[in-house]
Design an enzyme around this catalytic site. Sequence first.
Site, mmCIF file in Angstrom:
data_model
loop_
_atom_site.group_PDB
_atom_site.id
_atom_site.type_symbol
_atom_site.label_atom_id
_atom_site.label_comp_id
_atom_site.label_asym_id
_atom_site.label_seq_id
_atom_site.Cartn_x
_atom_site.Cartn_y
_atom_site.Cartn_z
ATOM 1 N N LEU A 114 28.456 2.700 100.995
ATOM 2 C CA LEU A 114 29.871 2.546 100.623
ATOM 3 C C LEU A 114 30.187 3.160 99.275
ATOM 4 O O LEU A 114 31.347 3.281 98.906
ATOM 5 C CB LEU A 114 30.256 1.066 100.597
ATOM 6 C CG LEU A 114 30.510 0.383 101.932
ATOM 7 C CD1 LEU A 114 30.849 -1.096 101.727
ATOM 8 C CD2 LEU A 114 31.636 1.063 102.709
ATOM 9 N N ARG A 115 29.128 3.510 98.498
ATOM 10 C CA ARG A 115 29.331 4.075 97.149
ATOM 11 C C ARG A 115 30.073 3.068 96.264
ATOM 12 O O ARG A 115 30.040 1.864 96.514
ATOM 13 C CB ARG A 115 30.076 5.424 97.197
ATOM 14 C CG ARG A 115 29.591 6.406 98.268
ATOM 15 C CD ARG A 115 28.136 6.756 98.153
ATOM 16 N NE ARG A 115 27.789 7.880 99.020
ATOM 17 C CZ ARG A 115 26.579 8.160 99.438
ATOM 18 N NH1 ARG A 115 25.563 7.370 99.117
ATOM 19 N NH2 ARG A 115 26.337 9.214 100.184
ATOM 20 N N ASN A 141 21.660 2.499 97.041
ATOM 21 C CA ASN A 141 21.304 3.714 96.276
ATOM 22 C C ASN A 141 22.484 4.256 95.467
ATOM 23 O O ASN A 141 22.860 5.409 95.583
ATOM 24 C CB ASN A 141 20.722 4.804 97.196
ATOM 25 C CG ASN A 141 21.699 5.292 98.255
ATOM 26 O OD1 ASN A 141 22.586 4.559 98.672
ATOM 27 N ND2 ASN A 141 21.535 6.526 98.684
ATOM 28 N N LYS A 148 15.463 -2.471 100.367
ATOM 29 C CA LYS A 148 15.365 -1.097 100.862
ATOM 30 C C LYS A 148 14.279 -0.339 100.119
ATOM 31 O O LYS A 148 14.261 -0.288 98.890
ATOM 32 C CB LYS A 148 16.722 -0.393 100.663
ATOM 33 C CG LYS A 148 16.776 1.042 101.143
ATOM 34 C CD LYS A 148 16.748 1.140 102.656
ATOM 35 C CE LYS A 148 16.558 2.569 103.145
ATOM 36 N NZ LYS A 148 17.771 3.365 103.166
ATOM 37 N N HIS A 185 13.158 3.836 104.415
ATOM 38 C CA HIS A 185 13.497 5.256 104.632
ATOM 39 C C HIS A 185 12.171 5.948 104.927
ATOM 40 O O HIS A 185 11.360 6.158 104.027
ATOM 41 C CB HIS A 185 14.180 5.859 103.396
ATOM 42 C CG HIS A 185 14.580 7.287 103.621
ATOM 43 N ND1 HIS A 185 15.879 7.697 103.774
ATOM 44 C CD2 HIS A 185 13.818 8.405 103.776
ATOM 45 C CE1 HIS A 185 15.913 9.000 104.004
ATOM 46 N NE2 HIS A 185 14.673 9.464 104.001
ATOM 47 N N LEU A 215 19.776 13.304 105.912
ATOM 48 C CA LEU A 215 18.343 12.997 105.899
ATOM 49 C C LEU A 215 18.115 11.644 106.540
ATOM 50 O O LEU A 215 18.880 10.717 106.261
ATOM 51 C CB LEU A 215 17.815 12.997 104.454
ATOM 52 C CG LEU A 215 17.692 14.399 103.848
ATOM 53 C CD1 LEU A 215 17.389 14.319 102.355
ATOM 54 C CD2 LEU A 215 16.617 15.221 104.571
ATOM 55 N N HIS A 219 30.116 12.028 101.022
ATOM 56 C CA HIS A 219 30.002 12.857 99.806
ATOM 57 C C HIS A 219 31.290 13.650 99.706
ATOM 58 O O HIS A 219 31.889 13.998 100.736
ATOM 59 C CB HIS A 219 28.833 13.849 99.943
ATOM 60 C CG HIS A 219 27.484 13.209 99.907
ATOM 61 N ND1 HIS A 219 26.829 12.890 98.739
ATOM 62 C CD2 HIS A 219 26.656 12.826 100.912
ATOM 63 C CE1 HIS A 219 25.648 12.341 99.028
ATOM 64 N NE2 HIS A 219 25.528 12.280 100.343
ATOM 65 N N ALA A 238 22.933 15.643 101.258
ATOM 66 C CA ALA A 238 22.643 15.140 102.605
ATOM 67 C C ALA A 238 23.503 13.925 102.902
ATOM 68 O O ALA A 238 23.613 13.032 102.070
ATOM 69 C CB ALA A 238 21.174 14.749 102.684
#
Length: 381
Positions: free
Chosen positions: A48-49, A73, A131, A168, A251, A283, A295
């Site tokens: 969601l940024r 992240n 994560k 991941h 990715l 992005h 990515a």
Amino acid sequence: LLKKTIARVSKSCVLYPLHWYNRSALCNACRMTVTLKLTRPDDLHLHLRDGAMLKAVLPSSAAHFARALIMPNLVPPVVTAAQASSYRDRILSALPDDQPFEPLMTLYLTEDTDPNDLSAAFQSGLIRAVKLYPAGATTNSASGVSNFERVRPVLERMADIGCPLCVHGEVTDDAVDIFDREAVFIDRVLDPLRRATPELRVVMEHITTAQGVDYVRANASGLAATITTHHLFLNRNHMLVGGIKPHYYCLPVAKREEHRLALRKAATSGDDRFFLGTDSAPHLDHHKESACGCAGCFTALNTMPLLAHVFQEEAALDKLEAFTSLNGAKFYKLPVNQDTLTLEKSQTPVRFAKTVVSEEGDVTVFDPGVEISWQVQNHVL
Ligand code: NCD
Ligand code: ZN
């Protein structure tokens, strides 16, 4: 009424199995509209940024999904319980008015993660998973794990308290070809890690290979996998033939056709170890359409119609609800959502918004490159 309805079904109808499935109307082959009512879905892998981007993309997820597992992240990453709590508050305050949506928070595992902080955050319900990014594997993963031995005490604590590890699954070794990185990760990292900590519950995130599917199928309990929407549409030719398509670059990268077919089979099988995690990863367009493009595919807005299209192609519409709304809740030990979502197949192709506009620029919505005639009922896109 049901008997009468069934008598009118065309035998060549592609939706035939669906007519036996409760709560559905009839299809085009039978010259009627199809609606498919599902338990409201969950997205168990979502980016969601923050800030302007969060504000721009959150309404797309909240419009269709009851809950989503929020990836940590950010820059800097969400490492502590306090950071997860304030990120959660920022998400809730960015929600459109009276939109019910529950962000399920995660922590970003580092070699310095404090097991006590993690454990308290899980036990209070603030976080639902942790994560693991191998350092350097993907967008904003610089603070991830390089030495897996150093996180062993944290993994053991997670196994004790039942906190799932979302992985991941790609190695970052320069010597390993990017198309092999998932399969090599399973052999070199994941399998040894699971053998060392067998009680740890693990989700292989966004699997992209037949090896990923097979690894999940070969292991009885405590292991599951998310599958994205875009990996059900894309193989590497779609990304590279006839000109490079930056909006198809994500990715783990899309693989050969045989892998896409294996993912389709797994997703539509009804097997409760496979469930939806869109990995919708917005992005700004100028960051993707660049000499070194980021990515991530932004799929939150049209994921549900796209999945209906895939499940129809696979003659498995009766399995869609398991994939989007039941299997993930079961793995994460969450109650099944009470609310519903209705999908509708129209006679003509649906036009989705091409971009979502943020204060910092546009974000291109994933375009599968084929006509889609499903949409979410009562939802203007
Ligand atoms: C994700 C992102 O942009 O944060 N990108 C992607 O291609 N999926 C990171 C990730 O999940 O790998
Ligand atoms: Zn992701």
